[in-house]
Enzyme design. Structure first.
Site, short mmCIF file in Angstrom:
data_model
loop_
_atom_site.label_atom_id
_atom_site.label_comp_id
_atom_site.label_asym_id
_atom_site.label_seq_id
_atom_site.Cartn_x
_atom_site.Cartn_y
_atom_site.Cartn_z
N ALA A 231 16.17 8.08 120.88
CA ALA A 231 16.48 8.73 119.60
C ALA A 231 17.99 8.84 119.47
O ALA A 231 18.70 9.18 120.43
CB ALA A 231 15.83 10.11 119.54
N SER A 232 18.51 8.57 118.27
CA SER A 232 19.95 8.49 118.10
C SER A 232 20.67 9.80 118.36
O SER A 232 21.83 9.79 118.80
CB SER A 232 20.27 8.01 116.68
OG SER A 232 19.76 8.91 115.70
N GLY B 244 6.31 9.18 120.26
CA GLY B 244 6.87 9.53 118.96
C GLY B 244 5.80 9.99 118.00
O GLY B 244 4.72 10.44 118.40
N SER B 245 6.07 9.85 116.73
CA SER B 245 5.17 10.33 115.69
C SER B 245 4.02 9.36 115.44
O SER B 245 4.07 8.19 115.85
CB SER B 245 5.95 10.52 114.38
OG SER B 245 6.37 9.25 113.87
N GLU C 125 2.09 7.27 122.93
CA GLU C 125 1.88 8.72 123.10
C GLU C 125 2.45 9.37 121.85
O GLU C 125 3.67 9.44 121.68
CB GLU C 125 2.58 9.22 124.37
CG GLU C 125 2.11 10.59 124.83
CD GLU C 125 2.88 11.72 124.19
OE1 GLU C 125 2.34 12.30 123.21
OE2 GLU C 125 3.99 12.02 124.63
N CYS D 135 4.80 17.84 121.67
CA CYS D 135 3.55 17.27 121.16
C CYS D 135 2.34 17.97 121.76
O CYS D 135 1.29 18.07 121.12
CB CYS D 135 3.50 15.77 121.43
SG CYS D 135 3.69 15.34 123.17
N GLU E 126 0.72 18.09 112.46
CA GLU E 126 1.50 18.52 113.61
C GLU E 126 2.68 19.35 113.13
O GLU E 126 3.44 18.93 112.26
CB GLU E 126 2.02 17.33 114.42
CG GLU E 126 2.84 17.76 115.63
CD GLU E 126 3.25 16.60 116.51
OE1 GLU E 126 3.22 16.76 117.74
OE2 GLU E 126 3.60 15.54 115.97
#
Length: 457
Positions: A161-162, A211-212, A233, A267, A361
């Site tokens: 992730a940036s 991630g999403s 995941e 998560c 979520e």
């Protein structure tokens, strides 16, 4: 003539201060890294596993030596309270130790008796594996992919992730300083637009994404299009069931932590608290009392127990989910205030299945509480989700609760404990929470060729 060079800037979410500016890898940079990974794999896969263990131990030593600096980096880039950042770094070493002790057993040929003189399954590395990782556990989630994957003989490319680019580069440096061959683990500083080209390249053999759900669907599509295996995941909407015989005094700290740890950005956090009516009032009182004692402050202070979210837009998204739920009848007991990237710990009751805080979520410190009339209704409500990462149940009758294991479709079922990842146990989900398993033996075999060998004299 001047050319425009793309950059990524990172910011401290607690105070908004600019941290660093990084130059994005060009197309030629990415091609060089791919070629380097491919070349390195040809020699790395031949390295004896005992030598790999030596490098793993070196890596653990480097992590231990730099624990304070690495923890501070996590906290600066994504706002995690410093004690939780330190615990994350320590967990990475627990992971390394586990695979040093167990990798030989996991990777050894599996002898199968057949009509052949000799037959067995061998486990060969696939090659270069692309990892697309999130910001919420910027070291742990990378290491739980990288350690078993590299130990099995693969090489890795990391697209992190940036907003945690500093962590991504620090991880690459750890592998280099530990003596891993150049090209064994490389960080890519790029945007998501480059992912499709990477997936199409023949050097990349498989992809692992944490991630999403939205990101997972896109990566699964690309993996399928290019006939490459994938491990996903994704998001979660874990239920925490509180049965009428639950020992709240013994477990309330765990229950609150299950929602508020990492400022709720997990998560596998408990997001829906499903409480049987006989214990409902007692639960609400105790949960609120513990939540109100969470200490907000600078995440670098060791007495801070909850901090800001990793970005202000994440807090804004959470705020919108809560407001939509309120319009549908939800009631705020405490919280529902936002100050920039900080979202106050929030408890909401009268939650129903059509509300965003029930069916989506929620990535932040919001606890959705649902009152039910019976144990049977509690389990049915827990299962009413498109996600399937984990369910937790609190009860004194753990044997009775154990009978529900096969009825819950999730990837994990925890009794009198919060859902968590452990190197010794497989980790992953079902339904919209993805597929495949990380950690344990399953994680080590996620990216190997399970080759059938059949020998006759």
């Amino acid at each position: 003539m001047k050319t425009n060079t793309a950059t990524i800037k990172t910011y401290n979410p607690f105070n908004g201060n600019h941290l660093e500016t990084y130059t994005v890898n060009s197309k030629s940079d990415l091609q060089e890294k791919l070629a380097f990974a491919d070349t390195t794999f040809k020699t790395w896969k031949q390295v004896e596993i005992t030598k790999r263990f030596e490098l793993l131990q070196n890596l653990a030593n480097e992590i231990f030596k730099n624990k304070s600096e690495l923890s501070q980096l996590i906290t600066k880039e994504m706002g995690k309270p410093i004690l939780e950042s330190e615990a994350e770094i320590e967990k990475c070493n627990f992971l390394i130790d586990f695979y040093i002790k167990n990798a030989v057993q996991f990777l050894q040929d599996d002898i199968i008796k057949t009509d052949a003189h000799e037959s067995f399954i061998s486990y060969d590395p696939l090659g270069c594996i692309l990892a697309i990782m999130p910001w919420n556990y910027p070291f742990w989630q990378v290491f739980r992919f990288a350690i078993p994957t590299l130990t099995a003989g693969n090489v890795a490319l990391l697209k992190h992730a940036s907003n945690v680019t500093g962590c991504a580069l620090a991880i690459e440096k750890l592998f280099k300083d530990a003596g891993f061959p150049e090209g064994c683990f490389q960080t890519l500083i790029t945007d998501h637009d480059a992912i499709e080209n990477l997936m199409e390249d023949e050097v990349v053999k498989a992809v692992s994404l944490t991630g999403s759900e939205k990101a997972g669907r896109k990566i699964a599509e690309l993996a399928g299009k290019n006939l490459k295996s994938s491990l996903l995941e994704l998001g979660g909407n874990n239920a925490c069931i509180i049965l009428k015989d639950a020992d709240l005094d013994a477990h309330i700290d765990t229950i609150v932590s299950a929602r508020m740890q990492n400022s709720g950005q997990s998560c596998i956090a408990a997001k829906r608290f499903i409480v049987v009516e006989e214990i409902y009032d007692d639960f609400i009182q105790k949960f609120i009392s513990k939540t109100e004692h969470l200490k907000y402050g600078n995440p670098t202070d060791k007495d801070t127990t909850i901090s800001c979210l990793a970005r202000e837009d994440l807090a804004e998204t959470l705020e919108k989910q809560v407001e939509k739920s309120i319009k549908l009848g939800a009631k705020v007991v405490i919280g529902n205030k936002r100050d920039g990237a900080y979202y106050h710990p929030t408890v909401i009751t009268d939650v129903t299945p059509e509300m965003p805080i029930f069916k989506e979520e929620t990535f932040g410190p919001v606890a959705a509480v649902i009152k039910v009339k019976s144990e049977d209704e509690a389990y049915k409500t827990a299962s009413n989700s498109t996600f399937g990462l984990g369910t937790m149940v609190f009860t004194k009758d753990y044997k009775r609760a154990s009978k529900q294991i096969s009825k819950i479709e999730d990837g994990a079922f925890f009794i009198n404990s919060m859902v968590k990842s452990d190197p010794r146990l497989p980790f992953g989900g079902t339904k919209n929470s993805g597929f495949g398993r990380e950690l344990s033996k399953e994680g080590m075999l996620a990216f190997v060729n399970k080759k059938t060998v059949y020998i006759n004299q």
